[in-house]
Design a protein around this motif. Structure first.
Motif, PDB file in Angstrom:
ATOM      1  N   VAL A  57       0.885  -1.173   0.037  1.00 23.73           N
ATOM      2  CA  VAL A  57      -0.013   0.008  -0.019  1.00 23.73           C
ATOM      3  C   VAL A  57       0.740   1.079   0.035  1.00 23.73           C
ATOM      4  O   VAL A  57       0.727   2.339  -0.896  1.00 23.73           O
ATOM      5  CB  VAL A  57      -1.008  -0.008   1.250  1.00 23.73           C
ATOM      6  CG1 VAL A  57      -1.693   1.173   1.249  1.00 23.73           C
ATOM      7  CG2 VAL A  57      -1.776  -1.139   1.098  1.00 23.73           C
ATOM      8  N   VAL A  58       1.739   1.324   0.914  1.00 21.25           N
ATOM      9  CA  VAL A  58       2.657   2.413   1.025  1.00 21.25           C
ATOM     10  C   VAL A  58       4.091   1.925   0.929  1.00 21.25           C
ATOM     11  O   VAL A  58       4.657   0.988   1.838  1.00 21.25           O
ATOM     12  CB  VAL A  58       2.639   3.443   2.425  1.00 21.25           C
ATOM     13  CG1 VAL A  58       3.418   4.648   2.453  1.00 21.25           C
ATOM     14  CG2 VAL A  58       0.889   3.553   2.360  1.00 21.25           C
ATOM     15  N   ILE A  59       4.787   2.512   0.000  1.00 20.18           N
ATOM     16  CA  ILE A  59       6.399   1.843  -0.162  1.00 20.18           C
ATOM     17  C   ILE A  59       7.167   2.950  -0.007  1.00 20.18           C
ATOM     18  O   ILE A  59       7.348   3.917  -1.009  1.00 20.18           O
ATOM     19  CB  ILE A  59       6.362   0.970  -1.628  1.00 20.18           C
ATOM     20  CG1 ILE A  59       5.378   0.171  -1.666  1.00 20.18           C
ATOM     21  CG2 ILE A  59       7.931   0.714  -1.435  1.00 20.18           C
ATOM     22  CD1 ILE A  59       5.519  -0.706  -2.869  1.00 20.18           C
ATOM     23  N   PRO A  60       7.941   3.274   0.902  1.00 13.54           N
ATOM     24  CA  PRO A  60       8.868   4.257   0.998  1.00 13.54           C
ATOM     25  C   PRO A  60      10.169   3.847   0.195  1.00 13.54           C
ATOM     26  O   PRO A  60      10.329   2.771   0.093  1.00 13.54           O
ATOM     27  CB  PRO A  60       9.110   4.482   2.396  1.00 13.54           C
ATOM     28  CG  PRO A  60       9.065   3.154   3.187  1.00 13.54           C
ATOM     29  CD  PRO A  60       7.780   2.450   1.921  1.00 13.54           C
ATOM     30  N   GLN A  61      10.904   5.032  -0.300  1.00 11.26           N
ATOM     31  CA  GLN A  61      12.044   4.889  -1.096  1.00 11.26           C
ATOM     32  C   GLN A  61      13.047   5.793  -0.578  1.00 11.26           C
ATOM     33  O   GLN A  61      12.701   6.926  -0.893  1.00 11.26           O
ATOM     34  CB  GLN A  61      11.895   4.845  -2.705  1.00 11.26           C
ATOM     35  CG  GLN A  61      10.823   3.789  -3.011  1.00 11.26           C
ATOM     36  CD  GLN A  61       9.941   4.343  -4.199  1.00 11.26           C
ATOM     37  OE1 GLN A  61      10.505   4.245  -5.443  1.00 11.26           O
ATOM     38  NE2 GLN A  61       8.599   4.650  -4.050  1.00 11.26           N
ATOM     39  N   VAL A  62      14.277   5.248   0.029  1.00 11.91           N
ATOM     40  CA  VAL A  62      14.968   6.209   0.413  1.00 11.91           C
ATOM     41  C   VAL A  62      16.614   5.693  -0.034  1.00 11.91           C
ATOM     42  O   VAL A  62      16.875   4.839  -0.028  1.00 11.91           O
ATOM     43  CB  VAL A  62      15.042   6.272   2.139  1.00 11.91           C
ATOM     44  CG1 VAL A  62      16.183   7.038   2.577  1.00 11.91           C
ATOM     45  CG2 VAL A  62      13.949   6.375   2.818  1.00 11.91           C
ATOM     46  N   ALA A  63      17.212   6.879  -0.667  1.00  9.90           N
ATOM     47  CA  ALA A  63      18.568   6.759  -1.026  1.00  9.90           C
ATOM     48  C   ALA A  63      19.625   7.836  -1.001  1.00  9.90           C
ATOM     49  O   ALA A  63      19.009   8.864  -1.006  1.00  9.90           O
ATOM     50  CB  ALA A  63      18.477   6.507  -2.674  1.00  9.90           C
ATOM     51  N   TYR A  64      20.719   7.537  -0.632  1.00 11.27           N
ATOM     52  CA  TYR A  64      21.835   8.409  -0.397  1.00 11.27           C
ATOM     53  C   TYR A  64      23.077   7.950  -0.876  1.00 11.27           C
ATOM     54  O   TYR A  64      23.494   6.950  -0.680  1.00 11.27           O
ATOM     55  CB  TYR A  64      21.943   8.867   0.973  1.00 11.27           C
ATOM     56  CG  TYR A  64      23.016   9.658   1.283  1.00 11.27           C
ATOM     57  CD1 TYR A  64      22.729  11.516   1.347  1.00 11.27           C
ATOM     58  CD2 TYR A  64      24.414   9.472   1.701  1.00 11.27           C
ATOM     59  CE1 TYR A  64      23.802  12.274   1.557  1.00 11.27           C
ATOM     60  CE2 TYR A  64      25.257  10.370   1.775  1.00 11.27           C
ATOM     61  CZ  TYR A  64      24.898  11.756   1.638  1.00 11.27           C
ATOM     62  OH  TYR A  64      26.134  12.879   1.835  1.00 11.27           O
TER      63      TYR A  64
END
Length: 279
Positions: A57-64
């Motif tokens: 339903v909710v998919i966070p995407q984090v990149a650094y």
């Protein structure tokens, strides 16, 4: 109807999971936090007996990405060889096999304390011969894998290979993969097509999908090593500068695991459609 959300770090990899050099090809800046959230409808099918599908339903995407260190959706790495076409990195990530076994409450995403419902049962229930319900076996631990990844970029194509070993001695084995990805654009529509194959050692398969004598009336069951192909397609259609329509479809073959009585289906699919917002 009770709504379980099974999620772990591998779900964060299911969308926008690429490597450092490929990210630079997609104009992701270094030394900046890249954060987006996809909201929509989707699921990961669970191929095991007695298992629920995993809703998305909710998919966070984090990149650094720094000059060498990078974090990309649960994948932590250090690139020690970089060029226009080649990238060699040391990487670490949670082994994705545990996604079929571990229930995590949705609040766990926000660091709220929760408890697991997957307890060890005293008795074994079987629906029919050579079928074992995954709720009736011991819990599988989460494994942390680490190793070497290599990427070769040529225009719109990305070839990659990796070899990882568990570092917290959960299954004492290794896994590898070979992958080809093609990036193509049709006006504003961006498509990523992926073909690959995963190799899993006998130790890995035995830990997650084998059974000991206490879990099975058939006695100890071992599963050998396996080659498992997969295919993915990912599409992104920008709506404005920060919003986009997102579609993802993936197929993972598990037919090589037919010796394990835990499997009801010989494949797993991931499907998702929704909107992506970039912060």
């Amino acid at each position: 109807m009770r709504f379980h959300l099974r999620i772990n770090t591998c779900l964060l990899l299911v969308l926008l999971s690429t490597n450092a050099i490929a990210q630079k090809q997609q104009h992701i800046s270094t030394d900046e936090l890249n954060l987006s959230v996809s909201v929509g409808v989707g699921l990961i099918t669970n191929p095991l007996y007695g298992a629920d599908n995993i809703p998305l339903v909710v998919i966070p995407q984090v990149a650094y990405y720094g000059q060498n260190w990078f974090f990309d959706n649960g994948r932590l790495g250090y690139s020690f060889l970089q060029s226009k076409q080649h990238n060699v990195s040391f990487v670490s990530e949670i082994n994705p096999e545990s996604r079929f076994f571990i229930d995590w409450h949705p609040q766990n995403i926000f660091a709220f304390k929760t408890t697991s419902e997957n307890e060890i049962l005293e008795s074994l229930h079987t629906d029919s011969p050579r079928q074992v319900n995954m709720n009736n076996i011991q819990k599988r631990r989460v494994a942390l894998d680490a190793g070497i990844s290599y990427f070769f970029v040529k225009q719109q194509q990305v070839f990659s290979a990796q070899l990882l070993h568990d570092v917290n001695s959960v299954y004492n084995g290794y896994r590898g993969s070979l992958q080809w990805q093609y990036h193509h654009e049709f006006k504003q529509l961006t498509l990523k097509s992926t073909l690959g194959v995963n190799y899993k050692s006998a130790q890995l398969n035995n830990y997650f999908y084998g059974l000991n004598s206490a879990e099975s009336i058939y006695g100890e069951i071992e599963v050998g090593s396996s080659w498992q192909p997969y295919a993915k397609i990912d599409a992104r259609w920008p709506v404005d500068g920060v919003n986009a329509l997102r579609f993802h479809l993936a197929y993972y073959d598990y037919s090589a695991m037919d010796s394990s009585p835990l499997f009801e289906h010989d494949y797993s699919m991931t499907a998702f459609i929704g909107f992506e917002h970039t912060f």
